[in-house]
Scaffold this active site. Structure first.
Site, PDB file in Angstrom:
ATOM      1  N   ASN A 144      28.966  26.005  47.734  1.00  0.00           N
ATOM      2  CA  ASN A 144      29.720  24.900  48.288  1.00  0.00           C
ATOM      3  C   ASN A 144      30.225  25.376  49.652  1.00  0.00           C
ATOM      4  O   ASN A 144      31.131  26.199  49.712  1.00  0.00           O
ATOM      5  CB  ASN A 144      30.892  24.615  47.336  1.00  0.00           C
ATOM      6  CG  ASN A 144      31.234  23.160  47.277  1.00  0.00           C
ATOM      7  OD1 ASN A 144      30.994  22.417  48.234  1.00  0.00           O
ATOM      8  ND2 ASN A 144      31.786  22.754  46.169  1.00  0.00           N
ATOM      9  N   SER A 176      36.301  33.587  33.773  1.00  0.00           N
ATOM     10  CA  SER A 176      35.320  34.048  34.757  1.00  0.00           C
ATOM     11  C   SER A 176      35.918  35.190  35.567  1.00  0.00           C
ATOM     12  O   SER A 176      37.058  35.114  36.023  1.00  0.00           O
ATOM     13  CB  SER A 176      34.960  32.875  35.675  1.00  0.00           C
ATOM     14  OG  SER A 176      34.070  33.296  36.677  1.00  0.00           O
ATOM     15  N   CYS A 228      39.857  23.039  34.366  1.00  0.00           N
ATOM     16  CA  CYS A 228      39.681  24.292  35.092  1.00  0.00           C
ATOM     17  C   CYS A 228      41.022  24.654  35.717  1.00  0.00           C
ATOM     18  O   CYS A 228      41.562  23.883  36.510  1.00  0.00           O
ATOM     19  CB  CYS A 228      38.611  24.097  36.174  1.00  0.00           C
ATOM     20  SG  CYS A 228      38.408  25.537  37.241  1.00  0.00           S
ATOM     21  N   CYS A 238      36.011  37.348  48.111  1.00  0.00           N
ATOM     22  CA  CYS A 238      34.618  36.866  48.102  1.00  0.00           C
ATOM     23  C   CYS A 238      34.393  35.996  49.343  1.00  0.00           C
ATOM     24  O   CYS A 238      35.188  35.116  49.651  1.00  0.00           O
ATOM     25  CB  CYS A 238      34.326  36.076  46.833  1.00  0.00           C
ATOM     26  SG  CYS A 238      34.457  37.073  45.339  1.00  0.00           S
ATOM     27  N   GLU A 278      45.873  24.403  42.586  1.00  0.00           N
ATOM     28  CA  GLU A 278      45.053  23.266  42.173  1.00  0.00           C
ATOM     29  C   GLU A 278      44.398  23.500  40.809  1.00  0.00           C
ATOM     30  O   GLU A 278      44.195  24.633  40.378  1.00  0.00           O
ATOM     31  CB  GLU A 278      43.988  22.929  43.219  1.00  0.00           C
ATOM     32  CG  GLU A 278      42.965  24.003  43.502  1.00  0.00           C
ATOM     33  CD  GLU A 278      41.921  23.539  44.543  1.00  0.00           C
ATOM     34  OE1 GLU A 278      42.194  23.676  45.739  1.00  0.00           O
ATOM     35  OE2 GLU A 278      40.850  23.067  44.147  1.00  0.00           O
ATOM     36  N   GLU A 304      41.861  35.765  40.327  1.00  0.00           N
ATOM     37  CA  GLU A 304      41.014  36.636  39.507  1.00  0.00           C
ATOM     38  C   GLU A 304      41.808  36.965  38.242  1.00  0.00           C
ATOM     39  O   GLU A 304      42.779  37.736  38.285  1.00  0.00           O
ATOM     40  CB  GLU A 304      40.665  37.908  40.293  1.00  0.00           C
ATOM     41  CG  GLU A 304      40.026  39.015  39.499  1.00  0.00           C
ATOM     42  CD  GLU A 304      38.832  38.601  38.638  1.00  0.00           C
ATOM     43  OE1 GLU A 304      37.940  37.888  39.126  1.00  0.00           O
ATOM     44  OE2 GLU A 304      38.811  38.986  37.448  1.00  0.00           O
ATOM     45  N   CYS A 313      44.189  34.644  46.104  1.00  0.00           N
ATOM     46  CA  CYS A 313      43.386  35.670  45.434  1.00  0.00           C
ATOM     47  C   CYS A 313      43.173  36.807  46.421  1.00  0.00           C
ATOM     48  O   CYS A 313      43.122  36.582  47.625  1.00  0.00           O
ATOM     49  CB  CYS A 313      42.032  35.068  45.045  1.00  0.00           C
ATOM     50  SG  CYS A 313      40.941  36.200  44.148  1.00  0.00           S
ATOM     51  N   SER A 370      30.754  36.653  37.564  1.00  0.00           N
ATOM     52  CA  SER A 370      30.273  36.195  38.868  1.00  0.00           C
ATOM     53  C   SER A 370      29.362  37.272  39.417  1.00  0.00           C
ATOM     54  O   SER A 370      29.816  38.254  39.999  1.00  0.00           O
ATOM     55  CB  SER A 370      31.455  35.951  39.803  1.00  0.00           C
ATOM     56  OG  SER A 370      32.238  34.909  39.289  1.00  0.00           O
ATOM     57  N   LEU A 371      28.084  37.093  39.208  1.00  0.00           N
ATOM     58  CA  LEU A 371      27.101  38.121  39.571  1.00  0.00           C
ATOM     59  C   LEU A 371      26.652  37.920  41.028  1.00  0.00           C
ATOM     60  O   LEU A 371      26.773  38.809  41.847  1.00  0.00           O
ATOM     61  CB  LEU A 371      25.924  38.031  38.593  1.00  0.00           C
ATOM     62  CG  LEU A 371      24.849  39.094  38.662  1.00  0.00           C
ATOM     63  CD1 LEU A 371      25.420  40.493  38.502  1.00  0.00           C
ATOM     64  CD2 LEU A 371      23.781  38.836  37.586  1.00  0.00           C
ATOM     65  N   HIS A 372      26.122  36.762  41.297  1.00  0.00           N
ATOM     66  CA  HIS A 372      25.779  36.318  42.660  1.00  0.00           C
ATOM     67  C   HIS A 372      24.706  37.122  43.389  1.00  0.00           C
ATOM     68  O   HIS A 372      24.297  36.729  44.491  1.00  0.00           O
ATOM     69  CB  HIS A 372      27.024  36.224  43.549  1.00  0.00           C
ATOM     70  CG  HIS A 372      28.112  35.331  43.005  1.00  0.00           C
ATOM     71  ND1 HIS A 372      27.859  34.243  42.199  1.00  0.00           N
ATOM     72  CD2 HIS A 372      29.468  35.386  43.133  1.00  0.00           C
ATOM     73  CE1 HIS A 372      28.995  33.670  41.876  1.00  0.00           C
ATOM     74  NE2 HIS A 372      29.984  34.342  42.420  1.00  0.00           N
ATOM     75  N   CYS A 418      34.348  32.019  49.299  1.00  0.00           N
ATOM     76  CA  CYS A 418      35.367  31.338  48.482  1.00  0.00           C
ATOM     77  C   CYS A 418      36.617  31.022  49.299  1.00  0.00           C
ATOM     78  O   CYS A 418      37.163  31.894  49.982  1.00  0.00           O
ATOM     79  CB  CYS A 418      35.726  32.228  47.298  1.00  0.00           C
ATOM     80  SG  CYS A 418      37.006  31.521  46.247  1.00  0.00           S
ATOM     81  N   CYS A 420      36.077  25.381  45.693  1.00  0.00           N
ATOM     82  CA  CYS A 420      37.247  25.938  45.001  1.00  0.00           C
ATOM     83  C   CYS A 420      38.282  26.372  46.027  1.00  0.00           C
ATOM     84  O   CYS A 420      37.971  27.131  46.929  1.00  0.00           O
ATOM     85  CB  CYS A 420      36.874  27.196  44.206  1.00  0.00           C
ATOM     86  SG  CYS A 420      35.388  27.053  43.251  1.00  0.00           S
TER      87      CYS A 420
HETATM   88  N1  SAH Z   1      37.860  35.120  40.191  1.00  0.00           N
HETATM   89  C1  SAH Z   1      36.966  34.545  39.241  1.00  0.00           C
HETATM   90  C2  SAH Z   1      37.048  33.019  39.224  1.00  0.00           C
HETATM   91  C3  SAH Z   1      36.558  32.471  40.532  1.00  0.00           C
HETATM   92  S1  SAH Z   1      36.033  30.804  40.729  1.00  0.00           S
HETATM   93  C4  SAH Z   1      35.551  34.992  39.518  1.00  0.00           C
HETATM   94  O1  SAH Z   1      35.319  35.606  40.549  1.00  0.00           O
HETATM   95  O2  SAH Z   1      34.679  34.764  38.692  1.00  0.00           O
HETATM   96  C5  SAH Z   1      34.671  30.536  39.688  1.00  0.00           C
HETATM   97  C6  SAH Z   1      33.286  30.724  40.296  1.00  0.00           C
HETATM   98  O3  SAH Z   1      33.062  29.939  41.472  1.00  0.00           O
HETATM   99  C7  SAH Z   1      33.001  32.162  40.682  1.00  0.00           C
HETATM  100  O4  SAH Z   1      31.721  32.490  40.236  1.00  0.00           O
HETATM  101  C8  SAH Z   1      33.049  32.100  42.182  1.00  0.00           C
HETATM  102  O5  SAH Z   1      32.352  33.178  42.759  1.00  0.00           O
HETATM  103  C9  SAH Z   1      32.451  30.749  42.458  1.00  0.00           C
HETATM  104  N2  SAH Z   1      32.745  30.183  43.774  1.00  0.00           N
HETATM  105  C10 SAH Z   1      33.887  30.242  44.491  1.00  0.00           C
HETATM  106  N3  SAH Z   1      33.766  29.578  45.653  1.00  0.00           N
HETATM  107  C11 SAH Z   1      32.518  29.077  45.678  1.00  0.00           C
HETATM  108  C12 SAH Z   1      31.777  28.300  46.630  1.00  0.00           C
HETATM  109  N4  SAH Z   1      32.319  27.918  47.777  1.00  0.00           N
HETATM  110  N5  SAH Z   1      30.512  27.952  46.310  1.00  0.00           N
HETATM  111  C13 SAH Z   1      29.957  28.346  45.133  1.00  0.00           C
HETATM  112  N6  SAH Z   1      30.590  29.072  44.216  1.00  0.00           N
HETATM  113  C14 SAH Z   1      31.864  29.449  44.480  1.00  0.00           C
END
Ligand code: SAH
Length: 357
Positions: free
Chosen positions: A302, A197, A111, A122, A98, A166, A118, A220-222, A125, A345
């Site tokens: 999300n 990212s 995007c 995470c 997608e 990734e 992947c 992606s720190l989180h 995700c 995503c």
């Molecule tokens: N692999 C890359 C790109 C991932 S998608 C990465 O990890 O950065 C882009 C961003 O969306 C990342 O920060 C990922 O952690 C975040 N993401 C993925 N699913 C999500 C969700 N359900 N809710 C919020 N953020 C999400």
């Protein structure tokens, strides 16, 4: 996609010098490569027979080895709220991915996905639930942009490599994509308008800094500490923040580009005032401290069906934002695009696969 094309090499994977080598091999002059490159990467042509300034015998020769076909568009969902479009594409081998087109005041952003699925795992995700199927080639990454431009009739201004996958786990293809999409003989999209990212693969971040592509890096720190980060991201077991943050500083030193920290806010996991203060200390504690140009993007998580993470209340996220802003750190809350056609995503792809199983 015909059975015949399935076996062929994708001519869109070739950079201009490689295409020149192919044509020299076929006894053709070098300038022919530029013509063909332009058909493929500017006119976004998907069929050799339409390349009218190329002789028929040459087109036939190319057709024997290569395909110029673009992936099939399986589904397009358009938001009634903001015009965001979500696309499902089928690749040559039948895999489905997608991509999204978002319309902003400052231009159109696409995007794209960098892998089919992947393997980073995470927890929040959807892209990672079934693991990694395979890497996407540079041509397949380009095709997402080209198809969207063709289907929507919109010029693409910005690219974010933030879809499924990734990118640092597919480094060669993703950097090849960056070279090709910014090539003056192709769509010529400025590298300043490209963002990648990563979940924090340290070698990749450092290599990208050394190779200085001039693109924007988003991490992606989180979470502000390893313990909380490990609850959300298995990759945090491999790389600690004590390795990641210096790599981010290194990227900033080498490129001078402002860095983005993505922070998906999850109720009861990383959304308290205490975590916001810890995040301030983490960012301010870096070598460049106050000087590091960065920006925190708060993403209200999300929720995905397969897991029970919850999105905090808006006020809770705003409080978090205020703590950062109060400390002088720029922080925004990501505006949800296409919320009426939403799904996290990778969720759209999963739904599509289920419906069409
Ligand atoms: N692999 C890359 C790109 C991932 S998608 C990465 O990890 O950065 C882009 C961003 O969306 C990342 O920060 C990922 O952690 C975040 N993401 C993925 N699913 C999500 C969700 N359900 N809710 C919020 N953020 C999400």
């Amino acid at each position: 996609m015909s059975e015949e094309n399935r076996m062929k090499e994708n001519i869109r994977d070739l950079e201009l010098p490689e295409l020149e080598a192919v044509l020299l091999e076929l006894g053709e002059p070098k300038f022919r490569a530029k013509q063909i490159y332009s058909w493929l990467h500017v006119k976004l042509c998907d069929d050799f027979s339409e390349m009218t300034n190329v002789s028929k015998p040459l087109r036939e020769k190319l057709q024997k080895t290569y395909t110029a076909a673009l992936p099939e568009i399986c589904e397009v969902l358009t938001s009634k709220l903001d015009g965001t479009k979500k696309y499902i594409f089928k690749m040559q081998d039948g895999h489905v991915i997608e991509a999204v087109l978002m319309k902003y005041e400052h231009g159109n952003s696409v995007c794209i996905s960098s892998q089919v699925g992947c393997r980073m795992g995470c927890r929040f995700c959807a892209s990672t639930l079934d693991g990694l199927a395979r890497n996407l080639t540079s041509g397949e990454m380009l095709s997402q942009v080209y198809e969207i431009q063709r289907e929507s009739g919109e010029r693409v201004d910005n690219i974010v490599i933030m879809g499924s996958g990734e990118p640092m786990d597919n480094y060669e293809n993703f950097t090849r994509f960056v070279r090709m999409i910014s090539d003056e003989n192709g769509l010529n999209i400025s590298r300043r308008n490209i963002t990648v990212s990563t979940c924090g693969i340290v070698e990749g971040i450092r290599r990208l800094a050394d190779e200085n592509y001039g693109i924007t890096l988003a991490l992606s720190l989180h979470a502000p500490n390893d313990e909380t980060r490990r609850k959300l991201m298995p990759i945090a077991n491999k790389y600690s923040l004590s390795e990641i943050m210096p790599a981010i500083e290194y990227y900033f030193e080498k490129t001078g580009r402002r860095v983005t920290f993505e922070y998906s806010v999850v109720q009861g996991v990383n959304d308290n005032r205490q975590e916001a203060l810890e995040l301030v200390r983490l960012i301010r504690g870096m070598k460049h401290g106050g000087k590091l140009q960065c920006h925190v993007n708060l993403i209200p998580v999300n929720p995905i069906k397969e897991r029970d993470w919850k999105r905090p209340d808006r006020t809770k996220i705003e409080e978090f934002q205020h703590v950062l802003q109060h400390a002088g750190i720029t922080a925004t809350i990501r505006r949800e695009m296409g919320s009426d056609i939403s799904g996290a995503c990778g969720q759209l792809r999963r739904d599509y696969l289920k419906e069409n199983a």
